[in-house]
Design a protein around this motif. Structure first.
Motif, mmCIF file in Angstrom:
data_model
loop_
_atom_site.group_PDB
_atom_site.id
_atom_site.type_symbol
_atom_site.label_atom_id
_atom_site.label_comp_id
_atom_site.label_asym_id
_atom_site.label_seq_id
_atom_site.Cartn_x
_atom_site.Cartn_y
_atom_site.Cartn_z
ATOM 1 N N LYS A 163 4.934 5.002 10.328
ATOM 2 C CA LYS A 163 6.098 5.069 9.440
ATOM 3 C C LYS A 163 5.784 5.891 8.193
ATOM 4 O O LYS A 163 5.766 5.397 7.080
ATOM 5 N N VAL A 164 5.548 7.172 8.446
ATOM 6 C CA VAL A 164 5.224 8.100 7.356
ATOM 7 C C VAL A 164 6.464 8.342 6.508
ATOM 8 O O VAL A 164 7.600 8.113 6.944
ATOM 9 N N PHE A 165 6.258 8.835 5.289
ATOM 10 C CA PHE A 165 7.387 9.236 4.465
ATOM 11 C C PHE A 165 7.997 10.491 5.074
ATOM 12 O O PHE A 165 7.291 11.419 5.463
ATOM 13 N N THR A 166 9.315 10.505 5.180
ATOM 14 C CA THR A 166 10.012 11.664 5.726
ATOM 15 C C THR A 166 10.832 12.388 4.663
ATOM 16 O O THR A 166 11.138 13.556 4.802
ATOM 17 N N ARG A 167 11.219 11.661 3.621
ATOM 18 C CA ARG A 167 11.990 12.249 2.533
ATOM 19 C C ARG A 167 11.591 11.565 1.238
ATOM 20 O O ARG A 167 11.510 10.339 1.183
ATOM 21 N N ILE A 168 11.329 12.358 0.206
ATOM 22 C CA ILE A 168 10.993 11.823 -1.116
ATOM 23 C C ILE A 168 11.776 12.633 -2.140
ATOM 24 O O ILE A 168 11.768 13.863 -2.112
ATOM 25 N N HIS A 169 12.460 11.931 -3.024
ATOM 26 C CA HIS A 169 13.197 12.604 -4.100
ATOM 27 C C HIS A 169 12.666 12.099 -5.436
ATOM 28 O O HIS A 169 12.590 10.890 -5.656
ATOM 29 N N VAL A 170 12.299 13.029 -6.305
ATOM 30 C CA VAL A 170 11.767 12.695 -7.622
ATOM 31 C C VAL A 170 12.783 13.117 -8.672
ATOM 32 O O VAL A 170 13.212 14.272 -8.699
ATOM 33 N N PRO A 227 0.803 -1.223 0.000
ATOM 34 C CA PRO A 227 0.000 0.000 0.000
ATOM 35 C C PRO A 227 0.842 1.283 0.000
ATOM 36 O O PRO A 227 0.509 2.241 -0.702
ATOM 37 N N MET A 228 1.950 1.308 0.738
ATOM 38 C CA MET A 228 2.784 2.520 0.751
ATOM 39 C C MET A 228 3.489 2.717 -0.584
ATOM 40 O O MET A 228 3.738 3.846 -1.007
ATOM 41 N N GLU A 229 3.801 1.625 -1.276
ATOM 42 C CA GLU A 229 4.352 1.747 -2.624
ATOM 43 C C GLU A 229 3.310 2.346 -3.562
ATOM 44 O O GLU A 229 3.637 3.132 -4.453
ATOM 45 N N MET A 230 2.054 1.975 -3.344
ATOM 46 C CA MET A 230 0.970 2.523 -4.162
ATOM 47 C C MET A 230 0.892 4.037 -3.992
ATOM 48 O O MET A 230 0.617 4.761 -4.948
ATOM 49 N N MET A 231 1.164 4.514 -2.774
ATOM 50 C CA MET A 231 1.156 5.965 -2.550
ATOM 51 C C MET A 231 2.235 6.640 -3.388
ATOM 52 O O MET A 231 1.988 7.681 -3.997
ATOM 53 N N LEU A 232 3.434 6.045 -3.427
ATOM 54 C CA LEU A 232 4.503 6.618 -4.240
ATOM 55 C C LEU A 232 4.168 6.531 -5.726
ATOM 56 O O LEU A 232 4.443 7.466 -6.486
ATOM 57 N N LEU A 233 3.579 5.416 -6.137
ATOM 58 C CA LEU A 233 3.170 5.281 -7.537
ATOM 59 C C LEU A 233 2.128 6.336 -7.891
ATOM 60 O O LEU A 233 2.183 6.945 -8.965
ATOM 61 N N GLY A 234 1.187 6.562 -6.992
ATOM 62 C CA GLY A 234 0.166 7.577 -7.225
ATOM 63 C C GLY A 234 0.766 8.964 -7.329
ATOM 64 O O GLY A 234 0.423 9.746 -8.223
#
Length: 141
Positions: free
Chosen positions: A84-91, A40-47
């Protein structure tokens, strides 16, 4: 918007979107799953990736830029403890076209990040989100 998520078995769930599409989500074997779909958390990144890539392409097309491909690669870190929320995201965007203007690509990425991508803006409430892009000529391989 509407979504329906139904438990299938073990750690597997079927998500159904309001537009009539389905996706399987599953957990790893160590959590009772069979690894038959993204977490499910991967789905959030995919979204988020789909949302921001859509924006970038749409903005570039609207600006009459000759874009032919766009790939968004995302790396993310999560908090060590619950939740375990996302704390850092790099695109990292790779935008392919014929004579794309760097200024236009930079502006498209900026507009998506700051104004249009609801998913990025929402995830940005807990995560530091950074972006980079590279431009490739369509004729290169």
């Amino acid at each position: 918007m509407h979504a329906r998520i139904k438990w299938s078995e073990k750690a597997r769930f079927i998500g159904e979107s309001g537009s009539g599409h389905s996706v399987v989500m599953d957990g790893p074997a160590e959590s009772g799953g069979e690894n038959l779909g993204p977490r499910p958390m991967e789905m959030m990144l995919l979204g988020m990736g789909g949302c921001t890539a859509y924006d970038v392409v749409h903005i570039l097309k609207k600006a009459r830029q000759p874009v032919v491909d766009c790939v968004a690669e995302i790396e993310a870190e999560r908090a060590e403890s619950e939740p375990k929320v996302f704390t850092r995201i790099h695109v990292r965007f790779t935008v392919v076209g014929r004579g794309l203007a760097e200024k236009q690509v930079a502006r498209a990425v900026e507009l998506s990040a700051e104004k249009y991508c609801s998913a990025s803006i929402m995830l940005g409430k807990t995560a530091e989100i950074t972006h980079e892009f590279q431009i490739r000529e369509a004729d290169e391989d």
